[in-house]
Structure formats: structure tokens, C-alpha cells
Design an enzyme around this catalytic site. Structure first.
Site, short mmCIF file in Angstrom:
data_model
loop_
_atom_site.label_atom_id
_atom_site.label_comp_id
_atom_site.label_asym_id
_atom_site.label_seq_id
_atom_site.Cartn_x
_atom_site.Cartn_y
_atom_site.Cartn_z
N ASP A 1 88.77 4.14 13.78
CA ASP A 1 88.91 5.64 13.51
C ASP A 1 88.12 6.00 12.25
OD1 ASP A 1 90.73 7.90 14.63
OD2 ASP A 1 91.08 7.93 12.45
N GLN A 2 87.89 7.25 12.39
CA GLN A 2 87.02 7.99 11.17
C GLN A 2 87.62 9.11 10.93
OE1 GLN A 2 83.14 9.28 11.99
NE2 GLN A 2 82.50 7.79 10.41
#
Length: 202
Positions: free
Chosen positions: A79-80
Site C-alpha cells: 500500500d502507498q
């Protein structure tokens, strides 16, 4: 000759084209099975506000969701998050919101926090968060509208309304951080973990 030593391919809990390309180019045997989770609801329920902690939580939750449905398999979650100061950004809902995000980021430095987790049978075996500092050029409304016209609908698929591997590169003045972090998959720490677990030959 293959460098992959695992008995079964990894599972990537994502359909991100950039993440799939990074793994493929690194010679990692994998299949992509995205996690069907409500990221915003999980973030809200957690009460977390730190960009790195949010990214790490979501990476682990994605991997755990897929892991519990595929016993014995190593699952990668990623995830970012994008933050400017204390403000966290989400993917823009449409062109108007994309333009708003670009106006807020133009001429400023923001941070990309990229998290990765490896989970097997619901247990986290490895996690890491890497950070990149991105300084966007000063952009007037004309430049923003020209960019949005040229980039098209892809601007709504990424937080910040840009993809650095595409036309988004024109928006930036300077970047501090590695290529893999920016594309949303901290590959070097992942490879180090896989190497330590004798999953790859190099």
C-alpha cells in the site's frame, strides 16, 4: 534457468500494473489476486493518522485477506499513502478532485510512504515501509488542465493524480527516494527477505 526456489509462486494481493511489472522483471514467480477489502473503512476504524502506519496496516490487511484463502502460500500486500504535512490524500474521485489535488501539491514537497508485508496463513512474516520525498513544480491552472487532458482517466487511479512512470513525470522538479518506493513496491527490502528465506537463488 529460473532464480525462483519456492515450491509455489508468491501471491501478489494487488492488480497494480506497476507492481506486477516490478516483480516480473525481478524474476519472481507470482500470481496476482487482489484483496477485496474496504481500505478507507479499515483506516477509519484503526484511528491511525501517521502515513507510514496507515500504509503498513493496509498492506498487512490486504495480504492477510488473501492469505487466509490460500493456506501455506506466501502473500505480498502493498500500500502507498501520500501526505503533505499532516494531510493524507486519497485517490481523486474524478477530474475536478484531481485538479484540486494537483493545485494543493504544486510547488510543494510531499511524501510517498510505500509499505510491504509478506503474510502466510494469516501471520505476518515480514513488513517494511520506505519513504520518498517528491517536489512538484509550480503549476498554473493552464498547465494542470493541459496535463489532465493529456493523461485522461488514468489520473483517478493514483493518489495525487499522477503516475511517475507516465506523463506524471512532467509535474516534478526533484525527487528523493528509490524508484521502487515511488512505484509502490519497496523491492530491495522484499528481495532481501526472500533471499534470507532461501526463496531466490541470487
Amino acid at each position: 534457468m529460473t532464480i525462483w526456489r519456492g515450491q509455489q509462486p508468491l501471491i501478489l494481493a494487488s492488480q497494480s500494473a506497476a507492481r506486477k511489472t516490478l516483480l516480473y522483471n525481478a524474476g519472481i514467480s507470482f500470481e496476482a489476486l487482489p484483496a477485496d477489502i474496504d481500505e478507507r473503512e479499515i483506516q477509519k476504524a484503526s484511528g491511525l493518522t501517521s502515513p507510514g502506519e496507515v500504509a503498513s496496516l493496509l498492506a498487512e490487511r490486504k495480504a492477510a485477506f488473501v492469505s487466509l484463502r490460500h493456506p501455506g502460500r506466501y502473500v505480498i500486500g502493498a500500500d502507498q499513502t501520500l501526505a503533505r504535512g499532516s494531510h493524507l490524500f486519497s485517490k481523486p474521485a474524478g477530474r475536478i478532485e484531481a485538479a484540486q489535488q494537483l493545485r494543493a501539491l504544486a510547488g510543494q514537497t510531499h511524501e510517498l510512504h510505500s509499505a510491504i508485508a509478506v503474510v502466510c496463513d494469516g501471520a505476518t512474516l515480514f513488513s517494511d515501509v520506505s519513504v520518498a520525498h517528491m517536489t512538484m513544480r509550480a503549476l498554473n491552472d493552464s498547465a494542470i488542465e493541459t496535463y489532465l487532458d493529456a493523461a485522461g482517466d488514468v489520473v483517478t487511479s493514483s493518489v495525487g493524480a499522477y503516475q511517475l512512470e507516465g506523463l506524471g513525470v512532467h509535474l516534478f522538479e526533484s525527487i528523493e527516494g528509490d524508484h521502487f518506493t515511488i512505484l509502490g513496491l519497496p523491492l530491495l527490502p522484499l528481495l532481501k527477505f526472500l533471499r534470507s528465506d532461501d526463496m531466490i537463488a541470487i
